[in-house]
Design an enzyme around this catalytic site. Structure first.
Site, PDB file in Angstrom:
ATOM      1  N   GLY A 173       0.793  -1.225   0.000  1.00 23.57           N
ATOM      2  CA  GLY A 173       0.000   0.000   0.000  1.00 23.57           C
ATOM      3  C   GLY A 173       0.821   1.269   0.000  1.00 23.57           C
ATOM      4  O   GLY A 173       2.046   1.256   0.079  1.00 23.57           O
ATOM      5  N   ARG A 176       3.785   6.061   2.126  1.00 25.53           N
ATOM      6  CA  ARG A 176       4.219   7.460   2.259  1.00 25.53           C
ATOM      7  C   ARG A 176       3.699   8.321   1.120  1.00 25.53           C
ATOM      8  O   ARG A 176       4.196   9.423   0.905  1.00 25.53           O
ATOM      9  CB  ARG A 176       5.737   7.546   2.339  1.00 25.53           C
ATOM     10  CG  ARG A 176       6.447   6.899   1.177  1.00 25.53           C
ATOM     11  CD  ARG A 176       7.936   7.023   1.296  1.00 25.53           C
ATOM     12  NE  ARG A 176       8.610   6.144   0.354  1.00 25.53           N
ATOM     13  CZ  ARG A 176       9.830   6.331  -0.090  1.00 25.53           C
ATOM     14  NH1 ARG A 176      10.513   7.365   0.305  1.00 25.53           N
ATOM     15  NH2 ARG A 176      10.382   5.471  -0.923  1.00 25.53           N
ATOM     16  N   ASP A 365       4.249  -4.510  -7.230  1.00 25.66           N
ATOM     17  CA  ASP A 365       3.605  -3.302  -6.713  1.00 25.66           C
ATOM     18  C   ASP A 365       4.178  -2.046  -7.364  1.00 25.66           C
ATOM     19  O   ASP A 365       3.646  -0.950  -7.163  1.00 25.66           O
ATOM     20  CB  ASP A 365       3.737  -3.217  -5.189  1.00 25.66           C
ATOM     21  CG  ASP A 365       5.178  -3.263  -4.720  1.00 25.66           C
ATOM     22  OD1 ASP A 365       5.815  -4.304  -4.942  1.00 25.66           O
ATOM     23  OD2 ASP A 365       5.669  -2.278  -4.140  1.00 25.66           O
TER      24      ASP A 365
END
Length: 613
Positions: A173, A176, A365
């Site tokens: 996910g 930052r 990702d």
């Protein structure tokens, strides 16, 4: 899981130059037979828009929008991601597993103290219809550091998972990165604004959600440099210092130190990744419907031509298997979409190989479903040609993501993506296999086209190009400078042997007599190919220079700008941005930015970096 019975490319821990021998990624027995159209899927669209062009039109072309410009308070927000997809039921930012949700609403929490605007991209402002005068506002750094919310914005962090270095890592996910919202410009293009380094989110795990000036400069500059090279990428609107310090251990060696904090505003039509779909497929039957919902959303907003397909657009193919069964992509929009994602990815990576760009962290990702270069960490451009080069110190033991492996890694990542769609029962095995086939075919088509243009050849010459790359690897020839110099070769077969290498002399340094003879032999064959084409030397030179950049964002150039910026001088960042906006032009007076790296460029933390921010 999809049975990858035709996946012949393996990720070797040693350099095996498969791409440099130009081998196909799939057996010849799997030749595709198109029953209706013979063009690749990416060339088919109800709007006559190719798969790659449809996403790069907004990224690559900056036509004036009839003078239409807006201020920050007048942005046309349209928060489709939050409106149409399931969100996190909790509102806190405590690091945790977030289930049954595509995002968590979260506001920037970064602390600032007299933030400063370091650099900005006028071309990105143009695609957003943002008035350039907005950069002069004293409160601009407050908005784009995250200290002050934008009027009408709706901020969130995305939930996704991913394979990191080949191993499933579970939930990752936006740890930052915080999206400020989505806007629609005057051309009805959707753009997402995202702050990187804006503070903690539920996905921050053990990190602080912040970013340092060092990595922020690299991301800002490379986003814009890759775009100017003509490669699909996320963009960067602005770079702002926070005025606060962030503690980082750059080499993970226990020597942490304080560094200036910064925030980059990244811009893309979407930041959806392969891992955005993987995370939900990994969590069992209850979440599989989210994969379908997210796929429907993605196609509706970012691949509308697929939603608008009709049987008149029918593209069918033979699987090449014993039963010679035929699958029609227009009968399943998810299959058509998977193929286009595969082709966009292949085209992007072929472009990387053409300019010598090494991403450094090709985890799933970090792979965009729009075929954009995304997440600039320890990237690097080739200096001395070394197919096993990796800019990532974390990757040194296995070199999984080295330059030569990028095409194969792209295929492996696509395999994980189509496996996810298969798990959600959106595509079947034959459709998944076809997406993988199209990746291989599209990559080879684009890569061969790129290399043919780089050499100014009339057609692809496998033997000549393979021999050239082998010579370059043996003599550690600078990749960028060599191809730029190659355009100076004249198609004159009467040139004396002792003069053949003169145009290449600045790139062929410190080579002995034996190597000179090898290069002379190659140049003779090259000149024969050029002579046969009949293209005038000056015309060919101009064509070659349009695809062989003179200026690339070498890591030492970044480091020079970083060193000055950390002392409060941002002029070199801005100057470097301007140079990299015109990589194919000569730019008199800027020749120093095309020089070979100095000795200090090979010290730790310059040419190679860790995944640390």
């Amino acid at each position: 899981m999809i049975k990858l019975h035709h996946l012949t490319a393996s990720l070797s821990h040693n350099y095996t130059p498969s791409i440099f021998r130009h081998r196909l990624l799939f057996p010849k027995s799997k030749t595709l037979k198109f029953n209706i159209k013979t063009t690749p899927f990416s060339a088919m669209s109800s709007n006559n828009t190719s798969s790659v062009d449809s996403v790069t039109d907004g990224l690559k072309k900056h036509n004036l929008n009839d003078g239409f410009k807006v201020g920050l308070e007048d942005v046309n927000w349209d928060h489709s991601f939050v409106r149409e997809l399931p969100g996190d039921s909790r509102a806190d930012v405590i690091p945790r597993q977030v289930f049954h949700a595509c995002y968590s609403k979260v506001s920037p929490s970064v602390q600032v103290e007299n933030p400063q605007l370091v650099a900005w991209s006028e071309s990105v402002a143009e695609i957003l219809d943002l008035d350039p005068k907005e950069f002069e506002r004293p409160d601009f750094p407050l908005f784009f550091s995250g200290a002050t919310p934008l009027v009408g914005g709706l901020s969130y962090a995305q939930c996704y998972g991913g394979h990191q270095f080949g191993t499933w890592a579970g939930q990752l996910g936006d740890g930052r990165a915080i999206t400020l919202g989505e806007l629609l410009n005057s051309k009805s293009q959707r753009w997402e604004l995202q702050l990187k380094g804006a503070g903690k989110t539920p996905y921050s795990r053990f990190a602080d959600g912040l970013a340092v000036l060092r990595s922020s400069i690299r991301e800002f500059l490379c986003s814009e440099a890759i775009h100017s090279l003509g490669i699909p990428t996320t963009r960067a609107l602005s770079l702002v210092t926070t005025g606060k310090y962030v503690v980082r251990d750059m080499f993970y060696d226990g020597n942490a130190k304080e560094e200036p904090g910064a925030v980059v505003c990244r811009v893309a039509q979407s930041f959806l990744r392969f891992g955005s779909f993987q995370i939900h497929a990994s969590r069992g039957p209850e979440d599989l419907k989210i994969v379908r919902t997210l796929a429907d959303y993605t196609i509706r907003h970012h691949f509308p031509h697929i939603d608008n397909m009709s049987k008149s657009d029918s593209l069918s193919f033979s699987t090449g298997q014993e039963d010679d069964s035929v699958v029609d992509l227009t009968s399943n929009k998810y299959a058509a979409w998977a193929v286009e994602v595969a082709e966009r990815t292949a085209s992007m990576i072929a472009s990387w190989q053409g300019v010598g760009f090494t991403h450094g962290v090709m985890n799933t990702d970090n792979m965009s479903v729009l075929g954009l270069t995304i997440d600039y960490g320890p990237f690097g451009f080739l200096d001395a040609f070394d197919p096993s080069f990796t800019p990532n110190t974390t990757d040194l033991p296995g070199r999984r993501y080295c330059f030569a492996n990028q095409p194969d890694v792209g295929l492996w990542n696509i395999a994980q993506f189509v496996s996810t769609l298969s798990t959600a029962e959106l595509i079947n095995e034959k459709e998944a296999d076809y997406a993988l086939e199209r990746y291989g075919t599209k990559f080879m088509d684009d890569y061969q086209a790129v290399m043919t243009k780089k050499l100014g050849l009339p057609k692809y010459n496998k033997q000549l190009i393979s021999k050239l790359l082998n010579h370059m690897a043996v003599d550690k020839v600078d990749y960028t400078n060599f191809f730029r110099l190659l355009s100076n070769i004249k198609a004159d077969s009467t040139t004396p042997d002792e003069e053949l290498l003169v145009p290449l002399k600045p790139a062929l340094l410190d080579i002995g007599q034996e190597r000179k003879e090898a290069w002379t032999s190659w140049v003779k064959i090259y000149i024969e190919e050029l002579s046969a084409s009949g293209v005038p030397d000056e015309e060919r030179k101009a064509s070659m220079n349009s695809v062989n950049p003179k200026y690339i964002l070498r890591n030492y150039l970044c480091q020079s700008a970083i060193d000055m910026a950390e002392q409060g001088d941002f002029e070199e960042v801005r100057r470097l941005l301007k140079v990299m906006e015109r990589p194919y032009d000569e730019q008199p007076g800027m020749e120093k930015y095309a020089r070979l790296p100095p000795a200090w460029a090979y010290r730790p933390g310059v040419r190679m970096l860790s995944c640390s921010s």
